[in-house]
Design an enzyme around this catalytic site. Sequence first.
Site, mmCIF file in Angstrom:
data_model
loop_
_atom_site.group_PDB
_atom_site.id
_atom_site.type_symbol
_atom_site.label_atom_id
_atom_site.label_comp_id
_atom_site.label_asym_id
_atom_site.label_seq_id
_atom_site.Cartn_x
_atom_site.Cartn_y
_atom_site.Cartn_z
ATOM 1 N N SER A 83 0.809 -1.225 0.000
ATOM 2 C CA SER A 83 0.000 0.000 0.000
ATOM 3 C C SER A 83 0.839 1.270 0.000
ATOM 4 O O SER A 83 0.334 2.336 -0.358
ATOM 5 C CB SER A 83 -0.942 0.021 1.212
ATOM 6 O OG SER A 83 -0.204 -0.065 2.424
ATOM 7 N N ASP A 130 -4.340 7.262 8.715
ATOM 8 C CA ASP A 130 -5.157 6.358 9.504
ATOM 9 C C ASP A 130 -4.250 5.726 10.560
ATOM 10 O O ASP A 130 -3.163 6.241 10.816
ATOM 11 C CB ASP A 130 -5.865 5.311 8.621
ATOM 12 C CG ASP A 130 -4.902 4.480 7.772
ATOM 13 O OD1 ASP A 130 -3.720 4.344 8.152
ATOM 14 O OD2 ASP A 130 -5.330 3.957 6.720
ATOM 15 N N HIS A 180 -1.258 4.002 7.983
ATOM 16 C CA HIS A 180 -0.614 4.619 6.821
ATOM 17 C C HIS A 180 -0.268 6.092 7.041
ATOM 18 O O HIS A 180 -1.040 6.832 7.662
ATOM 19 C CB HIS A 180 -1.535 4.505 5.604
ATOM 20 C CG HIS A 180 -1.871 3.089 5.252
ATOM 21 N ND1 HIS A 180 -3.043 2.486 5.670
ATOM 22 C CD2 HIS A 180 -1.180 2.168 4.544
ATOM 23 C CE1 HIS A 180 -3.061 1.234 5.212
ATOM 24 N NE2 HIS A 180 -1.948 1.018 4.540
#
Length: 360
Positions: free
Chosen positions: A49, A334, A337
């Site tokens: 990610s 978040d 991340h």
Amino acid sequence: MIMVVSKVALLTILAVALLPWLPNAVDINHMKQLAAQHNVTCILTFGDSSVDPGNNNRLATPMKGNFPPYGKDFFNGRPTGRFTNGRLATDFIAEALGYTKVIPAFLDPNLKPTDLLHGVSFASAASGYDDFTANLSEVLTVSKQLEYFRHYKLHLGKLVGQQKAEYIIRNAIIVLSMGTNDFLQDYYLEPERPKQFTVEQYQNYLASCMFSDIKEMNRLGITRVVVVGVPPLGCMPLVKTLKGESSCVKSYNQVAASFNSKIQEKLAILRTTHGLKTAFVDCYKVIEDAVTRPRQYGLEEVSKGCCGTGAIEYGDTCKGLSTCADASKYAFWDAVHPTEAMYRIVADEAIKSLSETLLA
């Protein structure tokens, strides 16, 4: 050479993009010399990610970030599949080099043929060096990402001819960024790998997987590889919440730091045995420093994420939640991340690493 900006313009863009964000400013003259000596064609990314701009949007996996509030500060405030509020570090690197403001996902149905010239991402959120990690979340393993890279080579050859395609790939910068999920979603949550490996053995296994992946990339024509190290896992808000700690969890950080050392050892071997040009981006160091000295980086909140409570939410559990007023002051978007602001800081570290090692 596939480039629409002059070398002078490229360096101007690079200087403007990076200088305001680096505690240690980029040496513009040195970067001018690099631009004159090296013809980097594009950036191609593999990983999780941290470098996935939306490939998972096309997969049957719950690991997606293509809904609000993700993308809140992206162009037009739209979610793209990036697990942050705006752009990723690789987007900033590509912009600094004058190619494009964003690196698109290879699986994006709106991808244009000309996008292939500027670089694409094959990365998949929740992936890792260990194929078992990716299979847990039904996302793209590294071997599958490499399969898509082979497709990319075919498309590129049809677009510009085989000789030019080989030149582009030979002079591309490859960014490899993963490893976090191997520990947090695999080793520390699932029972299988701990039965097979001690932590150190698993680190060695992951480093060997990376070594094999880069050798395969080299066989496919790649000569310049940047590996991004694992961040300080113990500083992630989610890890601190789960471990009941208010400060960074030292044991998790030690695992990350140790693994990063093993990555660098493997890269040194690849340079010697395969003649590859490699660079290591120490995102552990820069993120730990930002968490320790936030005001040096223009940050204010480093203990929690911007989405929801900031303590546990990420991915689906962040969906539709309210966010902090100004994400540019936060290190984390978040509970896992980084924010766009933190990715800018990591991008600056990457540019420094490129200038000092890969393009030296």
